[in-house]
Design an enzyme around this catalytic site. Structure first.
Site, PDB file in Angstrom:
ATOM      1  N   HIS A 199       1.379  -1.616  26.781  1.00 40.85           N
ATOM      2  CA  HIS A 199       1.768  -3.022  26.861  1.00 40.85           C
ATOM      3  C   HIS A 199       2.355  -3.408  25.506  1.00 40.85           C
ATOM      4  CE1 HIS A 199       0.898  -4.638  30.752  1.00 40.85           C
ATOM      5  NE2 HIS A 199      -0.305  -4.095  30.778  1.00 40.85           N
ATOM      6  N   ASP A 247       0.136  -7.939  28.824  1.00 39.58           N
ATOM      7  CA  ASP A 247      -1.324  -7.976  28.940  1.00 39.58           C
ATOM      8  C   ASP A 247      -1.859  -9.327  28.466  1.00 39.58           C
ATOM      9  OD1 ASP A 247      -0.410  -7.368  26.387  1.00 39.58           O
ATOM     10  OD2 ASP A 247      -1.995  -5.920  25.942  1.00 39.58           O
ATOM     11  N   TYR A 299      19.866  -9.918  34.873  1.00 43.29           N
ATOM     12  CA  TYR A 299      19.234 -11.171  35.261  1.00 43.29           C
ATOM     13  C   TYR A 299      20.061 -12.347  34.753  1.00 43.29           C
ATOM     14  CZ  TYR A 299      15.050  -8.153  35.543  1.00 43.29           C
ATOM     15  OH  TYR A 299      14.152  -7.156  35.831  1.00 43.29           O
ATOM     16  N   GLU A 349      -5.540 -11.978  17.839  1.00 40.31           N
ATOM     17  CA  GLU A 349      -6.312 -12.299  19.044  1.00 40.31           C
ATOM     18  C   GLU A 349      -6.702 -13.766  19.166  1.00 40.31           C
ATOM     19  OE1 GLU A 349      -9.301  -9.329  18.350  1.00 40.31           O
ATOM     20  OE2 GLU A 349      -7.578  -7.992  18.031  1.00 40.31           O
TER      21      GLU A 349
END
Length: 399
Positions: free
Chosen positions: A100, A105, A296, A371
């Site tokens: 990832h 994630d 895209y 985090e």
């Protein structure tokens, strides 16, 4: 009763981190997100959230409050990249050669944290909140498949938002109006001449000089055909011609990418590429063929949504760093397909580590996050979803 979603997210921070760690350990490539899907569905069913599979390996979930209000959707992409992880994290990828490395994630962990909190607080919610775990963003356009299978149907979202981790200050949130991500087209050009011996150039038609002329001409397209007020990239990234030093090849190939935000600018560039291919090939008495593969559509943030989100987040997340300006990226994103269905907002969530030596770009084998952003992003998702579901886009006079 008003809920302090920032406090709720902080209280759930350890649990949200556990979602992130599990997902980081078990990355899956585009179209192969079977175990990820199974795990997410398991979590949602444990929380008694209405959910189902969608687009083969994706997940659709919804919380219906039963009270009057609006319908909002939140999206997280699921797929990982074919990258061998080199972060050294304790929860490093257990799937060899898959990582990832683009933060999907994190996106899934934020959405799961948001669902868990909103489900616990559902008695205070209004309207409907749709949650989309989208597969195959990196390669196969999972957004379009989800739409085709009714993910934007009943209840029909009036607004959709998504986060993407971004190389900027940890926890900062960018709500910028206008272009955010470009349309990434691929093009190829074949120049066909006449092969032969390198010692007899007069008996051959060597594609290389024609290709060199074409490369130079293509390099000037953005200067010649695109206004200085507009932004575009035309870049040749691959050239192939010949196999041996004394053999003139019959055919040469050029491949590259076009990156644009505006449909008219894109059209000008494509027209110029086609014209240059034809004219330069003919000038060298060769045959030139141009072809392309459309990417895209560009991701463009709704102005009303961006201004509304910035105000709401500044009001509800005291002390959060909310940015209203940023530089559009030339990367591609299939979130744009959702944006064609209703007003959309693609937010950036700063993820830089405090240590400068650990700050790596997206798609790097060393990419990792600070985090602390897990609680920040979860709280922001909760605020945006609950506020819109209750009140929709409020005008300036409402603040």
């Amino acid at each position: 009763m008003k809920i302090d979603y920032y406090q709720k997210a902080r209280e759930a921070e350890a649990e949200i981190k556990s979602y992130y760690i599990h997902l980081h350990r078990h990355p899956e490539l585009s179209g192969q997100e079977h175990k990820t899907q199974e795990w997410i569905l398991g979590q949602l069913k444990t929380w008694k959230v209405e959910c189902r599979s969608c687009a083969d390996t994706g997940v659709y979930a919804v919380i219906k409050s039963g009270k009057p209000g609006h319908t909002v959707a939140l999206r997280a992409d699921m797929d990982a990249l074919p990258v061998k992880e080199q972060t050294g994290l304790a929860w490093q990828s257990e799937n060899a050669g898959v990582m990832h490395a683009c933060g999907h994630d994190v996106h899934m962990a934020l959405l799961l944290g948001c669902i868990r909190i909103l489900q616990e607080c559902r008695d205070c919610l209004h309207g409907n909140i749709v949650f989309l775990f989208q597969p195959s963003e990196e390669q196969q356009g999972g957004a379009r498949r989800m739409i085709e299978e009714g993910a934007m149907g009943d209840p029909k979202p009036e607004f959709i938002a998504a986060f993407h981790v971004w190389p900027q200050r940890a926890g900062s949130i960018t709500c910028m109006p206008g272009p955010v991500m470009a349309q990434p087209d691929a093009f190829g050009i074949e120049i066909k001449g006449k092969g032969g011996h390198g010692a007899s150039p007069h008996l051959c038609k060597n594609p290389i000089p024609a290709m060199a002329a074409l490369v130079n001409a293509i390099g000037n397209i953005t200067a010649d055909a695109v206004s200085a007020q507009e932004t575009a990239v035309v870049n040749i990234c691959r050239i192939q011609c010949g196999e041996k030093y004394n053999v003139v090849a019959e055919t040469g190939y050029l491949e590259g990418t076009i990156r644009t935000y505006d449909a008219d600018v894109r059209k000008k560039i494509i027209h110029r590429l086609e014209k240059l291919t034809k004219s330069i090939s003919e000038a060298w008495e060769m045959e030139g063929t141009y072809h392309m593969s459309s990417g895209y559509p560009a991701t463009v943030n709704d102005k009303t949504a961006a201004h509304w989100a910035a105000r709401v987040l500044q009001e509800k997340l005291k002390g959060a760093e909310i940015l209203t300006e940023g530089e559009p990226a030339m990367l591609g994103e299939d979130f744009s397909y959702f944006g064609a269905q209703c007003p959309s907002l693609f937010l950036r969530l700063g993820c830089w580590k405090k240590e400068e030596t650990k700050r790596y770009n997206l798609h790097s084998s060393c990419f990792e996050i600070d985090e602390s952003i897990l609680a920040e992003g979860t709280a922001a998702f909760c605020v945006l979803a609950s506020e819109f579901a209750e009140k929709g886009f409020e005008t300036d006079e409402d603040y």
